[in-house]
Design an enzyme around this catalytic site. Structure first.
Site, PDB file in Angstrom:
ATOM      1  N   ASN A  93      -0.524   2.512   6.583  1.00  0.00           N
ATOM      2  CA  ASN A  93      -0.327   3.892   5.803  1.00  0.00           C
ATOM      3  C   ASN A  93       0.803   4.608   6.270  1.00  0.00           C
ATOM      4  O   ASN A  93       1.423   3.984   7.341  1.00  0.00           O
ATOM      5  CB  ASN A  93      -1.681   4.833   5.431  1.00  0.00           C
ATOM      6  CG  ASN A  93      -2.035   4.479   4.218  1.00  0.00           C
ATOM      7  OD1 ASN A  93      -1.592   4.849   3.362  1.00  0.00           O
ATOM      8  ND2 ASN A  93      -3.501   4.491   4.077  1.00  0.00           N
TER       9      ASN A  93
ATOM     10  N   ASP B  44      -4.761   9.084   5.680  1.00  0.00           N
ATOM     11  CA  ASP B  44      -4.251   8.116   4.951  1.00  0.00           C
ATOM     12  C   ASP B  44      -2.672   8.397   4.732  1.00  0.00           C
ATOM     13  O   ASP B  44      -2.093   8.232   5.704  1.00  0.00           O
ATOM     14  CB  ASP B  44      -5.063   8.696   3.345  1.00  0.00           C
ATOM     15  CG  ASP B  44      -5.058   7.392   2.424  1.00  0.00           C
ATOM     16  OD1 ASP B  44      -4.088   7.029   2.194  1.00  0.00           O
ATOM     17  OD2 ASP B  44      -5.845   7.216   1.918  1.00  0.00           O
TER      18      ASP B  44
ATOM     19  N   ASN C 185       0.870  -1.206   0.208  1.00  0.00           N
ATOM     20  CA  ASN C 185      -0.008  -0.033   0.043  1.00  0.00           C
ATOM     21  C   ASN C 185       0.893   1.220  -0.112  1.00  0.00           C
ATOM     22  O   ASN C 185       0.384   2.236  -0.877  1.00  0.00           O
ATOM     23  CB  ASN C 185      -1.040  -0.090   1.111  1.00  0.00           C
ATOM     24  CG  ASN C 185      -1.889   1.077   1.231  1.00  0.00           C
ATOM     25  OD1 ASN C 185      -2.734   1.204  -0.114  1.00  0.00           O
ATOM     26  ND2 ASN C 185      -2.348   2.002   2.307  1.00  0.00           N
TER      27      ASN C 185
END
Length: 289
Positions: free
Chosen positions: A147, A196, A101
């Protein structure tokens, strides 16, 4: 506190724009779900793109001149000249629903990267370290969506974002790259959205993009908010600082999860935006793979 309005920079319409990287006068970024890598030159408006064979979460420079990208199955070398991808390591082969990610390098060129459950339901996401071709798992507690990580400019600390828990923790980095225990840094309980992607600037400030929050925010090392940037789209995913003046930020955004009605109200969702910042980016170290 500085309040800034982001302005539109590039039309992309990414499903899940992410991973912006300022490198040698150009902006690199990805569309995770669109399986695309983009290379944008603001000075000329030139835009190049490559199709990735899997979901692709991030792009980082390597110390041998090519790029390292986070494909769903693990970190790969990527040669823009040929479009070829070469696997460095396989991650979570027993968890096919997982994907990579987000990532950052420390001063030694180690790559810290996270995995997540692509279905966004199981706490199968871990943070790993890639160092000279070898991958090890850190002791950071697993979560659904990892994140960050963001690395302080002195290389001493790592900020980890647990998106669904809406929590950011700080971890000391030992000289050998091991990550220490979690120290509370930020916890969001209001209408900020979900934290995020995160980066650190040259003063150690932490920039966090907020998915569903219509904003990006900067916090100092004490956790006090110093800047807020407003966007005309809800899903802001990550920023990069660069530009010819070294004080220009670029932000990726996402259309993912927006209804037809929301998309009609947010026609620029998934595009790239820009805004000025007072503090330049921290120095970027190429990956030592």
């Amino acid at each position: 506190m500085a309040v800034i309005n982001a302005r539109h920079a590039l039309s992309i319409g990414a499903e899940l724009g992410e991973g912006p990287l300022w490198l040698d006068g150009d902006l690199w970024f990805v569309d995770i779900k669109g399986r695309r890598i983009y290379h944008y030159t603001p000075a000329t408006g030139a835009l190049a793109q490559w199709e990735a064979p899997e979901y692709v979460g991030w792009v980082l420079p390597s110390n041998v001149g090519d790029l390292i990208v986070g494909l769903q199955s693990g970190p790969h070398r990527f040669a823009p000249g040929t479009g070829a991808f070469t696997c460095i390591a396989s991650i979570d082969p027993a968890l096919p629903a997982n994907r990579l990610n987000d990532a950052a390098t420390d001063l030694s060129g180690r790559v810290y990267f996270g995995t997540m459950d692509n279905r966004e339901s199981a706490a199968t996401g871990h943070v790993y370290v890639l160092d000279q071709g070898a991958v090890t798992q850190t002791a950071i507690e697993p979560c659904v969506i990892t994140n960050g990580p963001a690395i302080t400019p002195d290389g001493a600390c790592l900020y980890h974002v647990d998106t669904l828990a809406r929590r950011v923790t700080r971890h000391a980095i030992a000289p050998d790259g091991r990550v220490g225990a979690a120290e509370p840094f930020l916890h969001f309980t209001g209408d900020e959205g979900h934290p995020d992607g995160a980066i650190c600037d040259a003063e150690g400030g932490v920039w966090i993009a907020f998915y569903g929050g219509w904003a990006a925010r900067r916090y100092d090392a004490a956790g006090q908010m110093t800047d807020i940037v407003r966007f005309p789209v809800a899903n802001v995913t990550k920023i990069a600082i660069g530009g010819a003046d070294r004080h220009t930020a670029f932000a990726t955004t996402a259309r993912q999860g927006l209804s037809a009605e929301a998309l009609a109200q947010q026609p620029l969702a998934g595009d790239v935006f820009t805004f000025p910042v007072a503090v330049p980016a921290a120095s970027l170290t190429a990956a030592n793979t």
